[in-house]
Design an enzyme around this catalytic site. Structure first.
Site, PDB file in Angstrom:
ATOM      1  N   GLY A   1      -1.061  -3.570 -11.160  1.00  0.00           N
ATOM      2  CA  GLY A   1      -0.567  -4.927 -11.376  1.00  0.00           C
ATOM      3  C   GLY A   1       0.903  -5.010 -11.724  1.00  0.00           C
ATOM      4  O   GLY A   1       1.339  -6.012 -12.292  1.00  0.00           O
ATOM      5  N   SER A   2       1.691  -3.984 -11.348  1.00  0.00           N
ATOM      6  CA  SER A   2       3.108  -4.054 -11.725  1.00  0.00           C
ATOM      7  C   SER A   2       3.835  -5.145 -10.939  1.00  0.00           C
ATOM      8  O   SER A   2       4.755  -5.783 -11.475  1.00  0.00           O
ATOM      9  CB  SER A   2       3.794  -2.697 -11.541  1.00  0.00           C
ATOM     10  OG  SER A   2       3.912  -2.366 -10.181  1.00  0.00           O
ATOM     11  N   ASN A   3       3.424  -5.399  -9.702  1.00  0.00           N
ATOM     12  CA  ASN A   3       4.039  -6.508  -8.955  1.00  0.00           C
ATOM     13  C   ASN A   3       3.675  -7.849  -9.571  1.00  0.00           C
ATOM     14  O   ASN A   3       4.515  -8.747  -9.685  1.00  0.00           O
ATOM     15  CB  ASN A   3       3.607  -6.472  -7.481  1.00  0.00           C
ATOM     16  CG  ASN A   3       4.483  -5.557  -6.658  1.00  0.00           C
ATOM     17  OD1 ASN A   3       5.654  -5.847  -6.438  1.00  0.00           O
ATOM     18  ND2 ASN A   3       3.932  -4.430  -6.212  1.00  0.00           N
TER      19      ASN A   3
ATOM     20  N   LYS B   1      -8.107  -5.086  -0.571  1.00  0.00           N
ATOM     21  CA  LYS B   1      -9.193  -5.435   0.341  1.00  0.00           C
ATOM     22  C   LYS B   1      -8.649  -6.397   1.392  1.00  0.00           C
ATOM     23  O   LYS B   1      -7.770  -7.214   1.077  1.00  0.00           O
ATOM     24  CB  LYS B   1     -10.292  -6.188  -0.430  1.00  0.00           C
ATOM     25  CG  LYS B   1     -11.494  -5.352  -0.790  1.00  0.00           C
ATOM     26  CD  LYS B   1     -12.495  -6.199  -1.573  1.00  0.00           C
ATOM     27  CE  LYS B   1     -13.470  -6.941  -0.680  1.00  0.00           C
ATOM     28  NZ  LYS B   1     -14.534  -6.121  -0.136  1.00  0.00           N
TER      29      LYS B   1
ATOM     30  N   ASN C   1       1.955 -11.440   1.280  1.00  0.00           N
ATOM     31  CA  ASN C   1       1.527 -10.099   0.876  1.00  0.00           C
ATOM     32  C   ASN C   1       2.752  -9.207   0.768  1.00  0.00           C
ATOM     33  O   ASN C   1       3.741  -9.416   1.465  1.00  0.00           O
ATOM     34  CB  ASN C   1       0.569  -9.517   1.925  1.00  0.00           C
ATOM     35  CG  ASN C   1       0.080  -8.132   1.535  1.00  0.00           C
ATOM     36  OD1 ASN C   1      -0.288  -7.881   0.390  1.00  0.00           O
ATOM     37  ND2 ASN C   1       0.084  -7.196   2.483  1.00  0.00           N
TER      38      ASN C   1
ATOM     39  N   HIS D   1       3.779  -5.174   1.169  1.00  0.00           N
ATOM     40  CA  HIS D   1       3.271  -3.925   1.731  1.00  0.00           C
ATOM     41  C   HIS D   1       4.355  -2.862   1.533  1.00  0.00           C
ATOM     42  O   HIS D   1       5.538  -3.150   1.722  1.00  0.00           O
ATOM     43  CB  HIS D   1       2.966  -4.126   3.221  1.00  0.00           C
ATOM     44  CG  HIS D   1       2.369  -2.925   3.857  1.00  0.00           C
ATOM     45  ND1 HIS D   1       1.021  -2.645   3.783  1.00  0.00           N
ATOM     46  CD2 HIS D   1       2.930  -1.898   4.549  1.00  0.00           C
ATOM     47  CE1 HIS D   1       0.776  -1.501   4.407  1.00  0.00           C
ATOM     48  NE2 HIS D   1       1.923  -1.028   4.884  1.00  0.00           N
TER      49      HIS D   1
ATOM     50  N   ASP E   1      -1.663  -6.992   8.197  1.00  0.00           N
ATOM     51  CA  ASP E   1      -0.255  -6.577   8.175  1.00  0.00           C
ATOM     52  C   ASP E   1       0.542  -6.994   9.409  1.00  0.00           C
ATOM     53  O   ASP E   1       1.584  -6.402   9.714  1.00  0.00           O
ATOM     54  CB  ASP E   1      -0.135  -5.046   7.977  1.00  0.00           C
ATOM     55  CG  ASP E   1      -0.700  -4.585   6.648  1.00  0.00           C
ATOM     56  OD1 ASP E   1      -0.701  -5.373   5.693  1.00  0.00           O
ATOM     57  OD2 ASP E   1      -1.140  -3.418   6.565  1.00  0.00           O
TER      58      ASP E   1
ATOM     59  N   GLU F   1      10.121  -3.330  -4.746  1.00  0.00           N
ATOM     60  CA  GLU F   1       9.101  -4.382  -4.627  1.00  0.00           C
ATOM     61  C   GLU F   1       9.265  -5.409  -5.739  1.00  0.00           C
ATOM     62  O   GLU F   1       9.197  -6.616  -5.513  1.00  0.00           O
ATOM     63  CB  GLU F   1       7.695  -3.778  -4.688  1.00  0.00           C
ATOM     64  CG  GLU F   1       7.371  -2.886  -3.507  1.00  0.00           C
ATOM     65  CD  GLU F   1       5.917  -2.407  -3.506  1.00  0.00           C
ATOM     66  OE1 GLU F   1       5.027  -3.169  -3.912  1.00  0.00           O
ATOM     67  OE2 GLU F   1       5.671  -1.264  -3.082  1.00  0.00           O
TER      68      GLU F   1
END
Ligand code: GAR
Length: 194
Positions: free
Chosen positions: A12-14, A91, A107, A109, A150, A179
């Protein structure tokens, strides 16, 4: 005020970087909820610390696929969010969710998409593949989520070097720093043109 919901599975760092930037006033937004498929992950601890409602929805809590999807939609519809933010959600998102929020799901990536994206490319596996392919550079991509994993429109990327003696973990850490810088700015810029 921009209303976001976040989905996360891991450390959960983002997620934390985004809510920290909201707290610091850099990103004018409210985070309405965290949905996780892992009730004991680091992201849950961050949400609790900030008083953000947590919903644990997974194959374990909802073994019937239709009920799992309905539970996700129930939370998403309840909060009337502007953007759904995938922050290390490991997921594939059900197509029903993607269709509910067209061009409203982002998202992050950890590779320079379209390289090293799609099925099987997530988390540390991405960095393993980048090193195995002897790439000279890598870095995060923020993109819109479409029905193909993606493949949605790329909104932003940052390049970092891949060094000779990098391990996947060392490269992952170098990408992750970027990020944390990239995601909240991209959310801000994308929301500004909605
Ligand atoms: C991040 O590197 C993110 O880009 C990646 O998982 C990590 C989550 O870290 N996401 C994917 O691989 C999605 N396909 P975090 O939980 O510390 O934010």
């Amino acid at each position: 005020m921009l209303k976001i919901g976040v989905m996360a599975s891991g450390g959960g760092s983002n997620f934390k970087a985004i809510i920290d930037h909201i707290g610091e006033g850099d990103l004018e937004a409210q985070c309405k909820f965290l949905i996780t498929n892992n009730g004991t992950c680091g992201a849950v601890a961050h949400a609790q610390e900030y008083g953000i409602p947590v919903y644990h929805i997974s194959g374990k809590t909802h073994p019937v696929v239709a009920e799992y999807e309905a539970a996700l939609l129930d939370v998403i519809d309840r909060y009337d969010i502007d953007l759904l933010i995938l922050a290390g959600y490991m997921k594939a998102l059900p197509v029903s969710i993607v269709r509910r929020l067209p061009d409203r799901i982002l998202n992050i990536h950890p590779s320079l998409l379209p390289k090293f994206g799609g099925k099987g490319f997530w988390g540390i596996h991405v960095h393993e593949a980048v090193i195995a392919a002897h790439e000279k550079e890598s870095g995060p991509t923020v993109h819109l989520v479409s029905e193909e994993i993606d493949k949605g429109r790329i909104l932003a990327q940052v390049k970092v070097p891949v060094l000779e003696d990098d391990t996947p973990e060392v490269l992952a850490a170098r990408v992750l720093v970027q990020e944390h810088n990239l995601y909240w700015k991209t959310i801000r810029d994308y929301a500004a043109q909605l």
